[in-house]
Design an enzyme around this catalytic site. Structure first.
Site, PDB file in Angstrom:
ATOM      1  N   HIS A   1      13.073 105.505  84.041  1.00 18.57           N
ATOM      2  CA  HIS A   1      11.608 105.621  83.913  1.00 18.57           C
ATOM      3  C   HIS A   1      11.157 105.360  82.479  1.00 18.57           C
ATOM      4  O   HIS A   1      11.800 105.811  81.534  1.00 18.57           O
ATOM      5  CB  HIS A   1      11.142 107.025  84.341  1.00 18.57           C
TER       6      HIS A   1
ATOM      7  N   GLN B   1       2.177 100.809  85.426  1.00 20.80           N
ATOM      8  CA  GLN B   1       0.953 100.463  84.683  1.00 20.80           C
ATOM      9  C   GLN B   1      -0.266 101.087  85.366  1.00 20.80           C
ATOM     10  O   GLN B   1      -1.104 101.728  84.723  1.00 20.80           O
ATOM     11  CB  GLN B   1       0.816  98.931  84.631  1.00 20.80           C
TER      12      GLN B   1
ATOM     13  N   VAL C   1       9.519 112.984  83.023  1.00 20.33           N
ATOM     14  CA  VAL C   1       8.942 112.281  84.181  1.00 20.33           C
ATOM     15  C   VAL C   1       8.004 113.221  84.927  1.00 20.33           C
ATOM     16  O   VAL C   1       8.350 114.377  85.213  1.00 20.33           O
ATOM     17  CB  VAL C   1      10.046 111.760  85.135  1.00 20.33           C
TER      18      VAL C   1
END
Ligand code: 3AL
Length: 183
Positions: A67, A85, A120
C-alpha cells in the site's frame, strides 16, 4: 457486472478486472478465481477474506507493504493506482496544506518505524481529521494487534472496490398472481 458475468470470466480477464481489489496484490485475485462459481458479491468477499486470513504474518505484512503511504510520495508524483487516487482524493488527502503534509508525513514515518509496514486505513470511510486521529491512536497499539487491525482495513478497502465492480444479486421479483385473492 453481475455475479454470473464474473463467473464466466477467464482467469486472465478476472485478474485484469479484480487484480487491484487488494492494492497491488493481483495474487489475491489469482488465488480466488478457482473458487468459482461465486453465488454473490459477499461470496467473493468471503473468498478473498479467507485467503488473506490464511496467510502467515509475513504474508499479511507483505500485503500491507504494497500500500502507498497516505498523502505520501506517490500522491506528490502522481503515481498512485487509479483506485487509491480516487480514495485518497475523496478523503481530502491529495490537497493538504504544507503543515498538514508535514504532520502526516512525520506520523507515517513514526508508524512505519514502529511496525515495519505503512499505516493503512480505508480512506473512503474516514475524513482527514479521523485519519490523523487514527494514525496517532494506532501508534500506541501492540504490534500483533495492529497487524490484525490493519488487515481489517485492507478488507474494508477491498469490499468497497468490489462493490464498484460487481452488482449484488437482487432478490427475485415477487410473482404476481393472476387470480385475485379470495376474501
Ligand atoms: N495507506 C493506505 O491506507 N492506503 C490506502 N487506503 C485507501 O483507502 N486506499 C489506499 O491506497
Amino acid at each position: 457486472m453481475d455475479v454470473s458475468a464474473v463467473n464466466s470470466l477467464s482467469f486472465e480477464e478476472f485478474v485484469e478486472i479484480f487484480g487491484n481489489v487488494v492494492e497491488k496484490c493481483p495474487l489475491v485475485a489469482a488465488a480466488v478465481w478457482s473458487q468459482r462459481p461465486f453465488t454473490s458479491l459477499g461470496d467473493i468477499e468471503a473468498a478473498i477474506a479467507d485467503f488473506i486470513d490464511g496467510l502467515s504474518d509475513s504474508g499479511k505484512e507483505g500485503i500491507l507493504r504494497c500500500h502507498p503511504d497516505l498523502a505520501g510520495r506517490d500522491v506528490q508524483r502522481g503515481t498512485l493506482t487509479p483506485e487509491s487516487q480516487a480514495e485518497q482524493s475523496q478523503a481530502g488527502l491529495t490537497q493538504l496544506e504544507p503543515e498538514e503534509l508535514a504532520q502526516i508525513g512525520a506520523l507515517n514515518a513514526q508508524y512505519k518505524q514502529r511496525f515495519g509496514f505503512p499505516f493503512v486505513i480505508c480512506a473512503r470511510m474516514n475524513d482527514r481529521p479521523a485519519i490523523l486521529a487514527q494514525l496517532s491512536q494506532r501508534l500506541g497499539n501492540k504490534p500483533a494487534h495492529e497487524l490484525l487491525g490493519a488487515i481489517q482495513e485492507v478488507k474494508r478497502i477491498c469490499n468497497l472496490r468490489l462493490q464498484a465492480l460487481v452488482r449484488p444479486i437482487l432478490p427475485a421479483p415477487a410473482q404476481l398472481s393472476s387470480t385475485p385473492p379470495k376474501l
